[in-house]
Design a protein around this motif. Structure first.
Motif, PDB file in Angstrom:
ATOM      1  N   PHE A   1      -4.066   7.597   0.859  1.00 27.85           N
ATOM      2  CA  PHE A   1      -3.785   6.185   1.104  1.00 27.85           C
ATOM      3  C   PHE A   1      -4.252   5.416  -0.132  1.00 27.85           C
ATOM      4  O   PHE A   1      -5.397   5.582  -0.576  1.00 27.85           O
ATOM      5  CB  PHE A   1      -4.539   5.716   2.345  1.00 27.85           C
TER       6      PHE A   1
ATOM      7  N   ASN B   1       1.024  -4.570   2.802  1.00 28.27           N
ATOM      8  CA  ASN B   1      -0.385  -4.439   3.193  1.00 28.27           C
ATOM      9  C   ASN B   1      -0.761  -5.411   4.314  1.00 28.27           C
ATOM     10  O   ASN B   1      -1.918  -5.486   4.711  1.00 28.27           O
ATOM     11  CB  ASN B   1      -1.315  -4.634   1.994  1.00 28.27           C
TER      12      ASN B   1
ATOM     13  N   SER C   1      -4.221  13.696   4.074  1.00 31.13           N
ATOM     14  CA  SER C   1      -3.243  12.700   3.659  1.00 31.13           C
ATOM     15  C   SER C   1      -3.942  11.729   2.713  1.00 31.13           C
ATOM     16  O   SER C   1      -5.175  11.697   2.639  1.00 31.13           O
ATOM     17  CB  SER C   1      -2.679  11.939   4.866  1.00 31.13           C
TER      18      SER C   1
ATOM     19  N   GLU D   1      -4.607   1.585  -1.949  1.00 27.62           N
ATOM     20  CA  GLU D   1      -4.591   0.122  -1.830  1.00 27.62           C
ATOM     21  C   GLU D   1      -4.834  -0.489  -3.212  1.00 27.62           C
ATOM     22  O   GLU D   1      -5.515   0.112  -4.050  1.00 27.62           O
ATOM     23  CB  GLU D   1      -5.699  -0.355  -0.889  1.00 27.62           C
TER      24      GLU D   1
ATOM     25  N   ASN E   1      -6.498   8.547  13.236  1.00 26.75           N
ATOM     26  CA  ASN E   1      -6.861   8.783  11.840  1.00 26.75           C
ATOM     27  C   ASN E   1      -8.338   9.154  11.756  1.00 26.75           C
ATOM     28  O   ASN E   1      -9.214   8.415  12.214  1.00 26.75           O
ATOM     29  CB  ASN E   1      -6.578   7.538  11.007  1.00 26.75           C
TER      30      ASN E   1
ATOM     31  N   SER F   1      -0.827   0.091   9.233  1.00 33.24           N
ATOM     32  CA  SER F   1      -0.609   1.161   8.265  1.00 33.24           C
ATOM     33  C   SER F   1      -1.400   2.431   8.562  1.00 33.24           C
ATOM     34  O   SER F   1      -1.129   3.460   7.959  1.00 33.24           O
ATOM     35  CB  SER F   1      -0.963   0.674   6.847  1.00 33.24           C
ATOM     36  N   ILE F   2      -2.369   2.390   9.464  1.00 33.68           N
ATOM     37  CA  ILE F   2      -3.162   3.576   9.798  1.00 33.68           C
ATOM     38  C   ILE F   2      -2.806   4.023  11.210  1.00 33.68           C
ATOM     39  O   ILE F   2      -2.879   3.235  12.165  1.00 33.68           O
ATOM     40  CB  ILE F   2      -4.672   3.284   9.703  1.00 33.68           C
TER      41      ILE F   2
ATOM     42  N   VAL G   1       0.850  -1.179   0.000  1.00 28.91           N
ATOM     43  CA  VAL G   1       0.000   0.000   0.000  1.00 28.91           C
ATOM     44  C   VAL G   1       0.892   1.238   0.000  1.00 28.91           C
ATOM     45  O   VAL G   1       2.063   1.171   0.389  1.00 28.91           O
ATOM     46  CB  VAL G   1      -0.951   0.040   1.226  1.00 28.91           C
ATOM     47  N   ASN G   2       0.314   2.339  -0.429  1.00 28.04           N
ATOM     48  CA  ASN G   2       1.014   3.622  -0.391  1.00 28.04           C
ATOM     49  C   ASN G   2       0.339   4.467   0.673  1.00 28.04           C
ATOM     50  O   ASN G   2      -0.784   4.939   0.496  1.00 28.04           O
ATOM     51  CB  ASN G   2       0.931   4.309  -1.765  1.00 28.04           C
ATOM     52  N   ASN G   3       1.024   4.652   1.798  1.00 27.57           N
ATOM     53  CA  ASN G   3       0.498   5.439   2.911  1.00 27.57           C
ATOM     54  C   ASN G   3       1.127   6.823   2.877  1.00 27.57           C
ATOM     55  O   ASN G   3       2.195   7.044   3.419  1.00 27.57           O
ATOM     56  CB  ASN G   3       0.785   4.745   4.245  1.00 27.57           C
ATOM     57  N   ASN G   4       0.458   7.730   2.137  1.00 35.52           N
ATOM     58  CA  ASN G   4       0.898   9.122   2.056  1.00 35.52           C
ATOM     59  C   ASN G   4       2.336   9.246   1.564  1.00 35.52           C
ATOM     60  O   ASN G   4       3.126  10.049   2.070  1.00 35.52           O
ATOM     61  CB  ASN G   4       0.742   9.818   3.414  1.00 35.52           C
TER      62      ASN G   4
END
Length: 284
Positions: A117, A17, A115, A119, A26, A21-22, A8-11
């Protein structure tokens, strides 16, 4: 695909994944304070990103979120393509791009900055295809969808759709149709809706409160391009009883035809044509 390593791309940070990740606090998690877009990947390429990003930016304005200047279609195209390559996806997949207000505050946020996120999940089908068996549906009566400034956007508050989908399963059905306070059918638990009568397509208007689906708009444009008439107008349950076809549209599944509403049965001739139009349009 079960043993395929996904990320995943978290910001801006690429992580597995399978891990945490959070961050705590949040606001998308604690208050549903966010928006998202679900997108289709075909032949390893994301489809229709420009329209998805346009809806995302419009929704952010409604939610009074402040998107950075570098949040552009080109920026997210690059982020998504990097994720596709890292996950080694060469055919079909679905992508979810989320925008959340930054953590802090309670109902009154500390900031309107955001931000993102991203998936990605592989799917078996590369091209759009039509379901072999038509869906069985009915009306969802427990909650009505009220028209407001949020109605056309995909916010993180999805409880109406969750409960409609649960209700369908409890009743042994495939999906439920959601109505507004005037009894007009807007959509299903996961898709926009089209009704076909005498070769003419009808779909609810955005002013009635339905989601401004990107696939909905694409189907309207493709139908008009190929000589089919389309009207945006109120759809009532009585219209379903005299229709020739009813089908659903969303960005990931494409077209899903409905086989039956209560005792009424439907064909899928027009739905098949639209699927062909879609695959020709996205011959990437």
């Amino acid at each position: 695909m079960s043993d395929q390593e996904l990320f995943v791309n978290n910001n801006g940070k690429i992580i597995s994944n399978t891990g945490h990740s959070i961050a705590a606090g949040n606001r998308g998690y604690t208050y549903g304070d966010g928006l998202f877009e679900s997108m289709r990947v075909m032949n390893g390429k994301v489809l229709n990103l420009g329209h998805h990003f346009s809806r995302l930016t419009e929704g952010a304005k409604i939610l009074k979120m402040r998107l950075p200047a570098f949040y552009t279609t080109e920026f997210f195209q690059q982020q998504i393509e990097e994720l596709i390559q890292m996950c080694k996806i060469s055919e079909g997949a679905r992508i979810r791009l989320s925008i959340d207000r930054l953590g802090g505050g309670t109902y009154l946020p500390d900031t309107n900055e955001v931000s993102y996120f991203i998936e990605i999940y592989p799917i078996e089908q590369n091209l759009f295809g039509l379901n072999a068996k038509g869906l069985e549906v009915d009306l969802y009566q427990d909650i009505k969808k009220t028209k407001n400034i949020l109605s056309n956007f995909k916010t993180k508050n999805g409880l109406l759709y969750v409960l409609a989908a649960i209700s369908a399963k409890e009743k042994g059905l495939d999906d439920m149709l959601i109505t507004n306070d005037n009894g007009q059918i807007l959509e299903s638990s996961h898709s926009n809706i089209f009704v076909v009568s005498n070769g003419v397509l009808y779909t609810p208007s955005l002013s009635d409160g339905c989601l401004a689906g990107t696939m909905r708009m694409q189907v309207i444009n493709l139908a008009l391009k190929n000589g089919l008439k389309v009207y945006e107008c109120p759809i009532l349950p009585s219209n379903l009883l005299v229709a020739d076809e009813v089908f659903l549209t969303n960005a990931v599944r494409g077209i899903t035809w409905i086989g039956g509403y209560r005792t009424k049965r439907y064909f899928n001739t027009t739905a098949r044509k639209i699927v062909t139009f879609l695959n020709e349009e996205w011959d990437v």
